[in-house]
Design a protein around this motif. Structure first.
Motif, short mmCIF file in Angstrom:
data_model
loop_
_atom_site.label_atom_id
_atom_site.label_comp_id
_atom_site.label_asym_id
_atom_site.label_seq_id
_atom_site.Cartn_x
_atom_site.Cartn_y
_atom_site.Cartn_z
N ALA A 1 12.25 69.69 38.16
CA ALA A 1 11.08 69.10 38.82
C ALA A 1 10.38 68.21 37.81
O ALA A 1 10.74 68.18 36.62
N ARG A 2 9.36 67.50 38.30
CA ARG A 2 8.58 66.66 37.38
C ARG A 2 7.61 67.49 36.57
O ARG A 2 7.35 67.23 35.42
N ARG A 3 7.02 68.53 37.20
CA ARG A 3 5.90 69.26 36.56
C ARG A 3 6.41 70.39 35.66
O ARG A 3 6.68 71.49 36.13
N THR B 1 17.00 56.91 35.50
CA THR B 1 17.09 57.27 34.07
C THR B 1 16.91 58.77 33.91
O THR B 1 17.60 59.42 33.12
N SER B 2 15.97 59.33 34.65
CA SER B 2 15.70 60.76 34.60
C SER B 2 16.94 61.54 35.07
O SER B 2 17.35 62.55 34.47
N ILE B 3 17.59 61.04 36.11
CA ILE B 3 18.80 61.70 36.63
C ILE B 3 19.94 61.59 35.61
O ILE B 3 20.67 62.56 35.36
N ASP B 4 20.06 60.43 34.98
CA ASP B 4 21.12 60.25 33.98
C ASP B 4 20.93 61.21 32.81
O ASP B 4 21.89 61.76 32.28
N LEU B 5 19.67 61.41 32.40
CA LEU B 5 19.38 62.34 31.30
C LEU B 5 19.81 63.76 31.67
O LEU B 5 20.39 64.48 30.87
N LEU B 6 19.51 64.14 32.92
CA LEU B 6 19.91 65.48 33.39
C LEU B 6 21.43 65.61 33.39
O LEU B 6 21.98 66.62 32.94
N SER B 7 22.12 64.57 33.88
CA SER B 7 23.59 64.61 33.92
C SER B 7 24.15 64.81 32.52
O SER B 7 25.08 65.60 32.33
N ASP C 1 12.76 63.59 37.75
CA ASP C 1 12.14 62.83 38.84
C ASP C 1 13.30 62.24 39.63
O ASP C 1 14.02 61.36 39.13
N VAL C 2 13.50 62.72 40.87
CA VAL C 2 14.68 62.29 41.63
C VAL C 2 14.60 60.82 42.06
O VAL C 2 15.59 60.27 42.54
N THR C 3 13.44 60.20 41.87
CA THR C 3 13.33 58.78 42.23
C THR C 3 13.64 57.87 41.03
O THR C 3 13.58 56.65 41.16
N ASP C 4 13.95 58.47 39.91
CA ASP C 4 14.12 57.69 38.68
C ASP C 4 15.55 57.90 38.14
O ASP C 4 15.89 58.98 37.68
N VAL D 1 15.41 60.87 50.75
CA VAL D 1 16.80 60.45 51.03
C VAL D 1 17.48 59.93 49.76
O VAL D 1 18.48 60.51 49.31
N THR D 2 16.94 58.86 49.18
CA THR D 2 17.63 58.28 48.02
C THR D 2 17.67 59.27 46.87
O THR D 2 18.64 59.32 46.11
N GLY D 3 16.62 60.08 46.73
CA GLY D 3 16.59 61.09 45.67
C GLY D 3 17.76 62.07 45.82
O GLY D 3 18.45 62.39 44.85
N ALA D 4 17.99 62.52 47.06
CA ALA D 4 19.10 63.46 47.30
C ALA D 4 20.44 62.77 47.07
O ALA D 4 21.39 63.38 46.56
N VAL D 5 20.51 61.49 47.44
CA VAL D 5 21.77 60.74 47.22
C VAL D 5 22.02 60.57 45.72
O VAL D 5 23.14 60.79 45.23
N ARG D 6 20.97 60.19 45.00
CA ARG D 6 21.13 60.03 43.53
C ARG D 6 21.64 61.32 42.90
O ARG D 6 22.53 61.30 42.05
#
Ligand code: 8X3
Length: 252
Positions: free
Chosen positions: A36-38, A63-69, A58-61, A109-114
């Motif tokens: 999560a963000r918080r 870069t944040s998703i890439d860091l998690l991956s 942040d599922v809308t970002d 939607v896009t967050g879940a797709v990302r």
């Protein structure tokens, strides 16, 4: 020897259904990556169970998703719970704000797709997996003054259905769980822009709306079923809500 732990990634884990799911899966022996963000809230969640690891997301970002991956690369991830989402207005289409439409779509939607795109290679590497989308009954039936959320959740349902077809023949389950009235700490408050009075009205007189723990239980059930069983769609409502517009209220 004990079987290796299953790893489950849960988005939107800082409160509500996400937090309840992280706790329930952890207490059922899964190693949970609660995202999560918080971070302050996630730190509290991690105190609950040593099976919970936390990660800022942040599922809308992207870069944040890439860091998690990168952080999860090589880990035996087999479950993704796409839970992050929300409603950010209660407006008619005529009076709605296009920016809120964009935000609602982006988060839900896009967050879940990302996240799905990011985690699929890990699931495939693991050899099997399960992706659960938390949609809503709003993703099945429109209602007035809910357009942004109704449209976004119909989008989530479409993503889940399309993904299941595209993954045909691969050992990856795809489930959509569509909750109706769930009384959580934040959902209605966010929708009414912080107005707790309006938020409370949603549940007024309703005997036992669902709790976040109730929905978490349906998620646990779906993921813990034998691997050849795929729950395509599970609609879950409180008994007091016979249909989207048919809510029984005891008001004196
Ligand atoms: C929440 C259920 O009825 O407010 O996803 O759309 S409803």
């Amino acid at each position: 020897m004990n079987a290796p732990k299953e790893y489950a990634v849960v988005t939107g884990a800082s409160s509500g259904i996400g937090a309840a799911t992280a706790k329930l899966l952890a207490s059922n022996g899964y190693h949970v990556i609660a995202c999560a963000r918080r971070m302050d809230r996630l730190v509290e969640l991690a105190n609950f169970d040593s099976n919970i690891e936390i990660a800022e997301l942040d599922v809308t970002d992207q870069t944040s998703i890439d860091l998690l991956s990168t952080k999860l690369s090589g880990k035996p991830i087999s479950i993704l719970i796409n839970n992050a989402g929300g409603a950010y207005d209660a407006s008619s289409i005529e009076s709605s704000d296009p920016d809120i439409w964009a935000k609602t779509y982006e988060v839900n939607v896009t967050g879940a797709v990302r996240m799905t795109k990011a985690m699929l290679p890990l699931l495939k590497q693991h050899g099997r997996g399960h992706i659960v989308f938390i949609s809503s009954t709003a993703g099945r039936i429109p209602y007035e003054n809910g357009g942004t959320y109704v449209a976004a959740k119909h989008g989530v349902a479409a993503v889940a259905g399309t993904l299941r077809l595209e993954l045909s023949g691969q050992p990856i389950r795809v489930t959509e769980i569509a909750p109706g009235m769930v009384k959580t700490e934040e959902f209605a408050v966010k929708r009414f822009d912080g107005d707790r009075g309006k938020a409370a009205k949603v549940y007024e007189g309703v005997e036992k709306p669902l709790t976040d723990g109730d929905v978490a239980e349906t998620i646990r059930w779906a993921v813990m079923l034998p691997e050849h069983i795929n729950i395509d769609l599970l609609v879950v409502r409180p008994v007091a809500q016979a249909a989207q517009h048919k809510v029984h209220r005891e008001i004196e």
